[in-house]
Design a protein around this motif. Structure first.
Motif, mmCIF file in Angstrom:
data_model
loop_
_atom_site.group_PDB
_atom_site.id
_atom_site.type_symbol
_atom_site.label_atom_id
_atom_site.label_comp_id
_atom_site.label_asym_id
_atom_site.label_seq_id
_atom_site.Cartn_x
_atom_site.Cartn_y
_atom_site.Cartn_z
ATOM 1 N N THR A 61 0.830 -1.205 0.000
ATOM 2 C CA THR A 61 0.000 0.000 0.000
ATOM 3 C C THR A 61 0.867 1.259 0.000
ATOM 4 O O THR A 61 0.583 2.237 -0.719
ATOM 5 N N ASN A 65 1.015 4.156 -2.957
ATOM 6 C CA ASN A 65 0.689 5.552 -2.633
ATOM 7 C C ASN A 65 1.799 6.505 -3.093
ATOM 8 O O ASN A 65 1.517 7.648 -3.483
ATOM 9 N N LEU A 69 -0.941 5.507 -7.083
ATOM 10 C CA LEU A 69 -1.867 4.436 -7.454
ATOM 11 C C LEU A 69 -2.621 3.943 -6.222
ATOM 12 O O LEU A 69 -2.154 4.077 -5.083
ATOM 13 N N THR A 70 -3.779 3.359 -6.467
ATOM 14 C CA THR A 70 -4.627 2.825 -5.397
ATOM 15 C C THR A 70 -4.597 1.310 -5.461
ATOM 16 O O THR A 70 -4.663 0.713 -6.534
ATOM 17 N N GLN A 72 -6.270 -2.426 -4.038
ATOM 18 C CA GLN A 72 -7.529 -2.956 -3.513
ATOM 19 C C GLN A 72 -7.466 -4.488 -3.527
ATOM 20 O O GLN A 72 -7.056 -5.103 -4.509
ATOM 21 N N SER A 100 -2.717 7.454 -13.511
ATOM 22 C CA SER A 100 -2.615 7.633 -12.059
ATOM 23 C C SER A 100 -3.894 7.288 -11.332
ATOM 24 O O SER A 100 -3.875 7.009 -10.127
ATOM 25 N N THR A 101 -5.021 7.282 -12.026
ATOM 26 C CA THR A 101 -6.298 6.970 -11.382
ATOM 27 C C THR A 101 -6.612 5.478 -11.411
ATOM 28 O O THR A 101 -7.655 5.057 -10.905
ATOM 29 N N VAL A 103 -6.729 1.544 -10.535
ATOM 30 C CA VAL A 103 -6.719 0.766 -9.293
ATOM 31 C C VAL A 103 -5.977 -0.543 -9.552
ATOM 32 O O VAL A 103 -6.240 -1.240 -10.529
#
Length: 260
Positions: A61, A65, A69-70, A72, A100-101, A103
Motif C-alpha cells: 500500500t 501511494n 496508485l490505489t 484494492q 494515475s487513477t 486501481v
C-alpha cells in the motif's frame, strides 16, 4: 416586406453581433470539451506499476501511494510457505504503464487454509468415485483403509484420526482416509447376512448333540431272565410261561414207514 426594408435589417449590428457571440460560444465549448476530457482522463500521462508480489499488504500500500496508485484486495488464497497478508497476485502486473487513477487489484495470502464441506460419500459411493470427487474438489486423499465389507464400497471417512460425516467442513490441507470394504464379511456383524441373487438368508442355529452324560440315570426292574418288568406285564415268577404252539408240518412221503 420590401427589399429596401430587408437589406438594412439584415446588415444591422444587432443580428451580426448575436451570430458572432454564438460562434464564439460554440468554439469555447468545443475547446473546453476537448481539453477537459484530456485533463480528466490524464491523457498522455502514465505511471509504471510497481511489482509488489510477495510483499506484505501494508508495504504494498505504501509503495502504491508513493506513485499515485490505489491498491484494492479482491480475493484471498493460501500458500503454506508464505506469511499471511502476503501479496500472491496483482493486476495489472508489475512494469506495466497505467494512468494515475488506475486501481491495482491484488490477491493476498490467508492466515489459515480454506475449508470445504465433505460430500455425501459414506455408504453412497465406490472407492474410485469417491477419490475422483474429492480430488476434483481440492481435498488431499490418502491411502484407503480396508475393513470387512462389500469390496470397494465406502463405509466411513477419517480425518486427523476422527470420523467425519457429510457436511462437515474439512481443511484442504488435511489428508482424507477412506474406509473401504475388502470383500469379506464379518461374522460378528449382525448386519452382514449371506446374500445370493438378491435374497437374504438368516443363518440357522445348529443344535449341539446331547451326550450320554447329560441323560438322567433311572433304575428299571427286570426279572430273572433279564426282561423288563412293567406294571401290566406279569413276571416269570407268577407261573410257567406257556410256549406258543408251532404249526404242524405235513408228513414227508419219502420217509420210511414203520414196520410191524
Amino acid at each position: 416586406m420590401t427589399s429596401k426594408e430587408f437589406l438594412p435589417k439584415f446588415f444591422s449590428t444587432y443580428i451580426w453581433g448575436n451570430v458572432l457571440a454564438g460562434s464564439i460560444l460554440i468554439i469555447l465549448l468545443s475547446l473546453g470539451v476537448r481539453y477537459g476530457i484530456d485533463i480528466y482522463t490524464h491523457h498522455g500521462e502514465s505511471i509504471v506499476v510497481p511489482n509488489v508480489i510477495h510483499k506484505s499488504f501494508g508495504e504494498a500500500t505504501k509503495i502504491m501511494n508513493r506513485v499515485g496508485l490505489t491498491i484494492q484486495v479482491t480475493d484471498t488464497g493460501y500458500v503454506k510457505n508464505l506469511p499471511p497478508d502476503c501479496i500472491l497476485e496483482q493486476s495489472p502486473a508489475g512494469e506495466k504503464r497505467v494512468k494515475s487513477t488506475h486501481v491495482i487489484y491484488v490477491t493476498i495470502n490467508s492466515a489459515s487454509p480454506p475449508t470445504l464441506p465433505m460430500p455425501d460419500l459414506i455408504d453412497n459411493s465406490s472407492l474410485r468415485e469417491a477419490q475422483a470427487r474429492l480430488s476434483s474438489m481440492g481435498f488431499k486423499v490418502g491411502e484407503p483403509e480396508y475393513i470387512p465389507g462389500e469390496k470397494d464400497w465406502i463405509y466411513g471417512i477419517i480425518v486427523n484420526g476422527k470420523h467425519v460425516q457429510a457436511g462437515d467442513r474439512i481443511s484442504t490441507e488435511a489428508v482424507v482416509v477412506l474406509q473401504v470394504g475388502d470383500g469379506t464379511r464379518s461374522v460378528s456383524d449382525p448386519a452382514m447376512t449371506n446374500t445370493s441373487k438378491g435374497l437374504e438368508y438368516e443363518e440357522e442355529e445348529v443344535e449341539e448333540p446331547i451326550y450320554e452324560d447329560e441323560y438322567e440315570m433311572v433304575e428299571v426292574p427286570v426279572d430273572e431272565n433279564g426282561n423288563e418288568i412293567t406294571p401290566n406285564k406279569p413276571s416269570s415268577q407268577d407261573g410257567p410261561s406257556t410256549p406258543k404252539s408251532q404249526n404242524a408240518l405235513p408228513p414227508d412221503p419219502s420217509s420210511n414207514k414203520p414196520t410191524e
